[in-house]
Scaffold this active site. Structure first.
Site, short mmCIF file in Angstrom:
data_model
loop_
_atom_site.label_atom_id
_atom_site.label_comp_id
_atom_site.label_asym_id
_atom_site.label_seq_id
_atom_site.Cartn_x
_atom_site.Cartn_y
_atom_site.Cartn_z
N GLU A 1 113.47 39.37 57.92
CA GLU A 1 114.52 40.65 59.04
C GLU A 1 115.28 41.47 57.86
OE1 GLU A 1 114.12 41.37 62.38
OE2 GLU A 1 113.26 39.48 62.29
C1 LIG Z 1 109.34 32.53 57.01
C2 LIG Z 1 108.96 33.67 56.68
C3 LIG Z 1 109.04 34.34 57.47
C4 LIG Z 1 108.14 35.11 57.46
N1 LIG Z 1 107.91 36.54 58.57
C5 LIG Z 1 107.40 37.76 58.04
C6 LIG Z 1 106.30 38.60 59.18
O1 LIG Z 1 106.36 37.65 60.11
N2 LIG Z 1 106.32 39.95 58.89
C7 LIG Z 1 106.73 40.41 57.24
O2 LIG Z 1 106.33 41.51 58.05
N3 LIG Z 1 107.61 39.54 57.12
C8 LIG Z 1 107.72 38.38 57.14
N4 LIG Z 1 108.40 38.24 56.11
C9 LIG Z 1 108.96 38.92 55.10
C10 LIG Z 1 110.09 38.66 54.87
O3 LIG Z 1 110.81 39.85 55.51
C11 LIG Z 1 110.66 39.18 53.20
O4 LIG Z 1 109.77 38.18 52.51
C12 LIG Z 1 111.81 39.91 53.22
O5 LIG Z 1 112.51 40.88 53.73
C13 LIG Z 1 112.30 39.80 51.59
O6 LIG Z 1 111.35 40.58 51.05
P1 LIG Z 1 110.32 39.47 49.41
O7 LIG Z 1 110.51 38.65 49.96
O8 LIG Z 1 109.31 40.53 49.25
O9 LIG Z 1 111.82 39.89 48.84
P2 LIG Z 1 111.97 40.81 47.24
O10 LIG Z 1 112.28 42.12 48.17
O11 LIG Z 1 111.39 40.69 45.74
O12 LIG Z 1 113.63 40.35 46.99
C14 LIG Z 1 114.24 39.62 45.49
C15 LIG Z 1 115.36 39.90 45.78
O13 LIG Z 1 116.03 40.69 45.56
C16 LIG Z 1 116.76 41.39 46.63
N5 LIG Z 1 116.69 42.45 46.42
C17 LIG Z 1 115.44 43.56 46.70
N6 LIG Z 1 115.38 44.22 46.60
C18 LIG Z 1 117.16 44.89 46.23
C19 LIG Z 1 117.42 46.28 45.47
N7 LIG Z 1 117.57 47.33 46.37
N8 LIG Z 1 119.38 46.40 46.19
C20 LIG Z 1 119.59 44.38 45.61
N9 LIG Z 1 119.07 44.16 46.07
C21 LIG Z 1 117.78 43.81 46.12
C22 LIG Z 1 116.42 40.86 47.69
O14 LIG Z 1 118.39 40.97 48.42
C23 LIG Z 1 116.28 39.29 47.42
O15 LIG Z 1 117.42 38.92 46.93
C24 LIG Z 1 108.47 36.39 56.02
C25 LIG Z 1 109.32 35.98 55.15
C26 LIG Z 1 109.05 34.44 55.34
C27 LIG Z 1 109.73 33.68 54.10
#
Ligand SMILES: Cc1cc2nc3c(=O)[nH]c(=O)nc-3n(C[C@H](O)[C@H](O)[C@H](O)COP(=O)(O)OP(=O)(O)OC[C@H]3O[C@@H](n4cnc5c(N)ncnc54)[C@H](O)[C@@H]3O)c2cc1C
Length: 604
Positions: free
Chosen positions: A412
């Site tokens: 979220e």
């Molecule tokens: C168990 C689980 C269930 C999920 N369920 C769903 C679902 O039902 N549907 C769906 O669509 N998604 C789902 N997700 C995805 C989830 O919403 C994403 O994992 C989350 O939004 C973070 O994206 P990412 O994993 O690509 O991390 P990234 O965006 O790669 O982030 C990695 C790190 O970098 C930081 N970061 C990224 N961008 C910035 C910035 N601009 N400035 C500073 N810091 C930054 C983040 O805070 C984090 O610490 C789920 C994830 C998990 C693990």
């Protein structure tokens, strides 16, 4: 009272930081009406009877059990609480919806996630943005659990940067259908859902578009699934990759307008955030419950460990955070509910009213998501510590609670993103004139250069000193964030560490104020003597908040101010965080912990 009068009385989102809110103007859990108490009771009874006893089974990656429980939740009406009656739901208010979300989520993160993904991000894009035909076709089945929903936004290359997805949607020559191709990952409920909300880009559009995509295992239409992800926690929540290979979707399944997908995704996430905060509350109550019981039973050095100061400290801090979280979540939920009612009175449809009202309080939604997800993490960590070696064992409930508590900080919108959003949205609101930050910030600037008042304040009333400190904490936010905006203007967003520090100040203000106002309201109507421990929790929360704010504000100030300006602000910080009467936090913690251990449960 006219709609106009009510509108001006209802606090705007983010305004709490410049406005003094009266205790009688906030909603508290002690204000739940009969319908809300009934809803809370029936959800809790069902979870205690059906889900909690199967806690161990949920750790064995039993996805079928989650599906079975979700079906039962559907039969009991829990999946349709927020769905309007005309589409087969119960059409209950925002507070009742929050209550269901809160109490259904405490036993295991697997059910919390399945429920949140289905009722929130899986169903709401249709109830809020769907056409009449789309709503009639899909929502009644989602509301009863006849079908389950999932939300496909994240991709391998598009996480926090949600609009950067590569999934494509190509319109057929006859204009009858879209062909969707792409890869989605981390999709909750993917293993048993058959209605997917999928975001894809049409041609080279700036923004993605939302679609409703049906999935039938017998006739997959180009849809295939990855294996279940091997995860740290929420072991029985289904999480898979979903692949779309020229999946044909009728043109009428496009949600809202072409290019509206990012807006849909973000607005639905606003609602998801406050609900996720609610979903962290009962987990905290249950962890505290278990910890108190264990501490009362476990004897070391011929003494129940509950009697040790070190354990009292933990129990008191855990309960204080849970109390503040609960106070803040229901305060904001009622603000949203009231604004929805007002907008409906003004002629908005229910969907429009809900969208606009949640958007109004999007700052609070982000604050709550961050605060409550970090509180459950800390709470379960201390739960393990209280259990000692047993806490580390998978045979005791703390281990899974701790692992399940890790995910709310990530999905979220990560907590980093939500922190930056909270401050960013507030600055935007100020620029639009929706919240006057400039006037109060200028006043703080003048106060800093003026001579401090030497008057002896009268602190005889309950929370008189605490409320003065709260006002001062708001001044600190205005001093730090206000100066940062003046210094960096539109480039502020590049100063992330400053934004994070400002967000922490904002969060602590909202949480501390919510706890204090709740207790004050209850002390006024039930008598101060009935609120002894709640007063202690409110004072303890504030004391901790002052410490955190001092640290964060200092970090912010020295990052952008030098010389005289820096000295003046640091002096202001000292002045604004000064207690005339330092609270005895050890005594406060003992009061709280002794109540918990004498009741042998979380009792607030
Ligand atoms: C168990 C689980 C269930 C999920 N369920 C769903 C679902 O039902 N549907 C769906 O669509 N998604 C789902 N997700 C995805 C989830 O919403 C994403 O994992 C989350 O939004 C973070 O994206 P990412 O994993 O690509 O991390 P990234 O965006 O790669 O982030 C990695 C790190 O970098 C930081 N970061 C990224 N961008 C910035 C910035 N601009 N400035 C500073 N810091 C930054 C983040 O805070 C984090 O610490 C789920 C994830 C998990 C693990």
């Amino acid at each position: 009272m006219s709609t106009e009068t009510k509108k001006t009385e209802l606090i705007r989102g983010g305004q709490f930081v410049v406005k003094e809110t009266k205790a009688e103007d906030i909603f508290t859990p002690e204000d739940f009406n009969e319908e809300q108490e009934m809803m809370k009771g029936s959800v809790k009874e069902w979870i205690d009877r059906e889900v909690w006893p199967k806690k161990e089974e949920f750790e064995k990656k039993n996805y079928a059990l989650t599906e079975e429980m979700m079906e039962k939740a559907g039969e009991l009406g829990f999946l349709g609480v927020s769905v309007p009656e005309e589409y087969g739901g119960l059409g209950m208010g925002f507070v009742s919806t929050m209550l269901v979300c809160d109490y259904i989520s405490g036993a295991t993160g697997s059910i919390a996630t399945a429920f949140g993904a289905h009722t929130g991000i899986g169903t709401m894009p249709i109830t809020l943005y769907g056409t009449e035909e789309q709503k009639k076709k899909y929502v009644p089945k989602l509301a009863t659990g006849e079908v389950f929903g999932a939300y496909c936004l994240t991709e391998p290359g598009a996480g926090s940067d949600a609009n950067s997805g590569k999934t494509k949607a190509v319109l057929s020559e006859d204009g009858k259908y879209y062909s969707i191709t792409g890869q989605k990952m981390w999709i909750s409920n993917a293993g048993f859902a058959s209605t997917f909300i999928v975001f894809a880009r049409i041609e080279d559009d700036k923004y993605i578009t939302g679609f409703i995509v049906e999935y039938d295992k017998e006739n997959p239409n180009g849809i295939s699934m990855g294996e279940e992800e091997k995860k740290l926690g929420i072991h029985s929540s289904s999480t898979r990759q979903v692949f779309f290979n020229e999946t044909k979707v009728p043109a009428e399944n496009l949600l809202a307008e072409r290019g509206d997908g990012f807006k849909i995704a973000m607005n639905v996430l606003n609602i998801g955030r406050i609900k996720l905060a609610g979903a962290c509350l009962d987990a905290q109550r249950r962890v505290i419950d278990g910890s108190v019981k264990y501490a009362n039973e476990r004897v070391q050095f011929n003494t129940a460990i509950a009697k040790f100061g070190a354990i009292k400290l933990k129990l008191a801090e855990m309960a204080t955070a849970a109390y503040a979280g609960e106070s803040a979540v229901y305060r904001a939920a009622k603000n949203i509910e009231d604004r929805i009612a007002l907008r409906i009175e003004e002629g908005n449809s229910h969907a429009e009213a809900e969208l606009k009202s949640v958007e109004e309080y999007a700052i609070e939604c982000s604050i709550l998501k961050v605060a409550c997800s970090e509180d459950i993490q800390h709470c379960s960590d201390e739960g393990i510590q209280i259990f000692g070696g047993m806490g580390f064992s998978a045979d005791a409930p703390m281990e899974s609670a701790w692992r399940d508590a890790r995910i709310p900080r990530i999905y979220e919108g990560t907590n980093e993103i939500n922190r930056m959003l909270a401050v960013g949205m507030l600055v935007k609101k100020a620029m639009k004139g929706h919240v006057d930050l400039l006037g109060p910030a200028t006043a703080v600037g003048q106060e800093l250069t003026g001579i401090p008042s030497m008057d002896k304040p009268d602190y005889s009333e309950l929370f008189a000193e605490e409320k003065e400190i709260l006002q001062n904490m708001k001044k600190i936010f205005l001093m730090v964030a206000g100066s940062a905006v003046q210094k960096f203007g539109a480039e502020l967003e590049e100063h992330q560490q400053l934004l994070l520090a400002s967000a922490d100040i904002l969060i602590e203000i909202y949480m501390a104020e919510s706890a204090i106002l709740r207790t004050e309201k209850n002390a006024n109507r039930l008598g101060k003597e009935t609120q002894k421990e709640q007063i202690a929790m409110s004072q303890l929360y504030l004391y901790n908040a002052v410490d955190k704010i001092t640290q964060k504000a200092k970090e912010g100030v020295v990052s952008f101010a030098e010389g005289d300006e820096q000295r003046m602000m640091l002096m202001g910080l000292k002045r604004f965080t000064k207690y005339q009467n330092q609270p005895n936090v050890v005594a406060l913690r003992n009061t709280i912990a002794e109540k918990l251990t004498s009741e042998n449960k979380y009792c607030f």
